[in-house]
Every structure is written in C-alpha cells, then in structure tokens.
Design a protein around this motif. Sequence first.
Motif, PDB file in Angstrom:
ATOM      1  N   PHE A 297      -9.327   6.256  10.881  1.00 34.95           N
ATOM      2  CA  PHE A 297      -8.271   6.812  10.035  1.00 34.95           C
ATOM      3  C   PHE A 297      -8.688   7.950   9.108  1.00 34.95           C
ATOM      4  O   PHE A 297      -7.835   8.528   8.445  1.00 34.95           O
ATOM      5  CB  PHE A 297      -7.636   5.691   9.195  1.00 34.95           C
ATOM      6  CG  PHE A 297      -7.074   4.578  10.024  1.00 34.95           C
ATOM      7  CD1 PHE A 297      -5.972   4.782  10.836  1.00 34.95           C
ATOM      8  CD2 PHE A 297      -7.666   3.328  10.022  1.00 34.95           C
ATOM      9  CE1 PHE A 297      -5.457   3.767  11.619  1.00 34.95           C
ATOM     10  CE2 PHE A 297      -7.160   2.296  10.798  1.00 34.95           C
ATOM     11  CZ  PHE A 297      -6.052   2.518  11.601  1.00 34.95           C
ATOM     12  N   ALA A 298      -9.973   8.263   9.013  1.00 36.51           N
ATOM     13  CA  ALA A 298     -10.443   9.295   8.081  1.00 36.51           C
ATOM     14  C   ALA A 298      -9.693   9.183   6.748  1.00 36.51           C
ATOM     15  O   ALA A 298      -9.022  10.120   6.313  1.00 36.51           O
ATOM     16  CB  ALA A 298     -10.262  10.681   8.687  1.00 36.51           C
ATOM     17  N   PRO A 299      -9.790   8.027   6.095  1.00 37.05           N
ATOM     18  CA  PRO A 299      -8.963   7.787   4.908  1.00 37.05           C
ATOM     19  C   PRO A 299      -9.326   8.655   3.714  1.00 37.05           C
ATOM     20  O   PRO A 299     -10.481   9.038   3.532  1.00 37.05           O
ATOM     21  CB  PRO A 299      -9.230   6.312   4.604  1.00 37.05           C
ATOM     22  CG  PRO A 299     -10.567   6.026   5.174  1.00 37.05           C
ATOM     23  CD  PRO A 299     -10.689   6.906   6.380  1.00 37.05           C
ATOM     24  N   ASP A 300      -8.304   8.953   2.921  1.00 30.61           N
ATOM     25  CA  ASP A 300      -8.511   9.638   1.650  1.00 30.61           C
ATOM     26  C   ASP A 300      -9.039   8.649   0.614  1.00 30.61           C
ATOM     27  O   ASP A 300      -9.759   9.025  -0.295  1.00 30.61           O
ATOM     28  CB  ASP A 300      -7.197  10.248   1.147  1.00 30.61           C
ATOM     29  CG  ASP A 300      -6.695  11.336   2.078  1.00 30.61           C
ATOM     30  OD1 ASP A 300      -7.516  12.141   2.544  1.00 30.61           O
ATOM     31  OD2 ASP A 300      -5.474  11.368   2.334  1.00 30.61           O
ATOM     32  N   GLU A 301      -8.640   7.393   0.759  1.00 31.44           N
ATOM     33  CA  GLU A 301      -9.112   6.312  -0.111  1.00 31.44           C
ATOM     34  C   GLU A 301      -9.281   5.071   0.747  1.00 31.44           C
ATOM     35  O   GLU A 301      -8.489   4.821   1.656  1.00 31.44           O
ATOM     36  CB  GLU A 301      -8.108   6.002  -1.219  1.00 31.44           C
ATOM     37  CG  GLU A 301      -7.911   7.107  -2.211  1.00 31.44           C
ATOM     38  CD  GLU A 301      -6.871   6.758  -3.267  1.00 31.44           C
ATOM     39  OE1 GLU A 301      -6.623   5.550  -3.518  1.00 31.44           O
ATOM     40  OE2 GLU A 301      -6.295   7.694  -3.838  1.00 31.44           O
ATOM     41  N   LEU A 302     -10.307   4.292   0.431  1.00 34.24           N
ATOM     42  CA  LEU A 302     -10.551   3.043   1.142  1.00 34.24           C
ATOM     43  C   LEU A 302     -11.244   2.074   0.202  1.00 34.24           C
ATOM     44  O   LEU A 302     -12.321   2.360  -0.309  1.00 34.24           O
ATOM     45  CB  LEU A 302     -11.410   3.281   2.385  1.00 34.24           C
ATOM     46  CG  LEU A 302     -11.803   2.041   3.187  1.00 34.24           C
ATOM     47  CD1 LEU A 302     -10.575   1.286   3.685  1.00 34.24           C
ATOM     48  CD2 LEU A 302     -12.709   2.441   4.357  1.00 34.24           C
ATOM     49  N   GLU A 303     -10.596   0.954  -0.046  1.00 33.94           N
ATOM     50  CA  GLU A 303     -11.173  -0.111  -0.870  1.00 33.94           C
ATOM     51  C   GLU A 303     -11.202  -1.375  -0.027  1.00 33.94           C
ATOM     52  O   GLU A 303     -10.195  -1.745   0.582  1.00 33.94           O
ATOM     53  CB  GLU A 303     -10.322  -0.366  -2.110  1.00 33.94           C
ATOM     54  CG  GLU A 303     -10.226   0.802  -3.058  1.00 33.94           C
ATOM     55  CD  GLU A 303      -9.205   0.551  -4.166  1.00 33.94           C
ATOM     56  OE1 GLU A 303      -8.813  -0.613  -4.391  1.00 33.94           O
ATOM     57  OE2 GLU A 303      -8.794   1.535  -4.790  1.00 33.94           O
ATOM     58  N   ILE A 304     -12.338  -2.033  -0.001  1.00 32.44           N
ATOM     59  CA  ILE A 304     -12.481  -3.283   0.731  1.00 32.44           C
ATOM     60  C   ILE A 304     -12.977  -4.333  -0.244  1.00 32.44           C
ATOM     61  O   ILE A 304     -14.016  -4.156  -0.879  1.00 32.44           O
ATOM     62  CB  ILE A 304     -13.472  -3.143   1.906  1.00 32.44           C
ATOM     63  CG1 ILE A 304     -13.020  -2.018   2.833  1.00 32.44           C
ATOM     64  CG2 ILE A 304     -13.611  -4.468   2.651  1.00 32.44           C
ATOM     65  CD1 ILE A 304     -14.079  -1.567   3.815  1.00 32.44           C
ATOM     66  N   THR A 305     -12.235  -5.410  -0.372  1.00 34.71           N
ATOM     67  CA  THR A 305     -12.593  -6.490  -1.265  1.00 34.71           C
ATOM     68  C   THR A 305     -12.944  -7.718  -0.441  1.00 34.71           C
ATOM     69  O   THR A 305     -12.166  -8.123   0.426  1.00 34.71           O
ATOM     70  CB  THR A 305     -11.419  -6.833  -2.212  1.00 34.71           C
ATOM     71  OG1 THR A 305     -10.996  -5.638  -2.867  1.00 34.71           O
ATOM     72  CG2 THR A 305     -11.818  -7.873  -3.230  1.00 34.71           C
ATOM     73  N   ASP A 306     -14.094  -8.289  -0.702  1.00 39.38           N
ATOM     74  CA  ASP A 306     -14.507  -9.520  -0.042  1.00 39.38           C
ATOM     75  C   ASP A 306     -14.080 -10.694  -0.917  1.00 39.38           C
ATOM     76  O   ASP A 306     -14.612 -10.891  -2.003  1.00 39.38           O
ATOM     77  CB  ASP A 306     -16.017  -9.519   0.168  1.00 39.38           C
ATOM     78  CG  ASP A 306     -16.510 -10.738   0.925  1.00 39.38           C
ATOM     79  OD1 ASP A 306     -15.724 -11.691   1.129  1.00 39.38           O
ATOM     80  OD2 ASP A 306     -17.691 -10.742   1.302  1.00 39.38           O
ATOM     81  N   ASP A 307     -13.095 -11.442  -0.456  1.00 41.44           N
ATOM     82  CA  ASP A 307     -12.578 -12.593  -1.191  1.00 41.44           C
ATOM     83  C   ASP A 307     -13.103 -13.904  -0.631  1.00 41.44           C
ATOM     84  O   ASP A 307     -12.570 -14.976  -0.948  1.00 41.44           O
ATOM     85  CB  ASP A 307     -11.041 -12.601  -1.134  1.00 41.44           C
ATOM     86  CG  ASP A 307     -10.424 -11.436  -1.885  1.00 41.44           C
ATOM     87  OD1 ASP A 307     -10.990 -11.032  -2.919  1.00 41.44           O
ATOM     88  OD2 ASP A 307      -9.371 -10.940  -1.438  1.00 41.44           O
TER      89      ASP A 307
END
Length: 97
Positions: free
Chosen positions: A17-27
């Motif tokens: 996706f060539a993201p402008d923003e990417l946040e990954i949270t490990d829950d």
Amino acid sequence: MSGERVALIRSRLEAAFAPDELEITDDSHRHAGHAGARDGRGHFHVRILSRHFTGKRTLERHRMVYAALGPLMQTDIHALGVTAVSPEDTRNSMTTS
C-alpha cells in the motif's frame, strides 16, 4: 517474537500500500489465556492511511489488508483490528473506516 511479527506485518503492508501513515499495535498481552492466544499467534491492530483505499468501502479495505498479510493470518495473527483510511477521508474529517 512480537517485534518480529510487527516487522513482518509492516513489511507486507508497506509493500502492498505504500502508506502515508502506518501504526501497528500489538495487543497480544491483553489476551493472555484467551483460547486463540494459546496457539502462539498474536492480536494486533493496524491503522493505515493509503491512497489505495480511495473509493473503496470499509469491507473492501479490510479484505485488501487481509489479502496483503496473506499467510501471516494463518501462522502469526490470531486477531486483527483494521482502521484503513484514504487521504480523502482525512480531508473530509473522517478518521476511521
């Protein structure tokens, strides 16, 4: 292991996706003892902003993310929350989809 999984998720989503923003949270820590957590797979939430989601409905965006993660959904991820937005969504004050 958790850091490796986050890196794998990030790598696949960035490639797709060539993201402008990417946040990954490990829950995963919040689900210790949960039936799905016993097999060692993790619980994650992804927030991604990409032009690839423009004009797509929520379900289609989620399917795109799941497809990009491919086999990780069977081997490393037990549960995945997705917030996928396009630049147009943010311009229209929408923050989730």
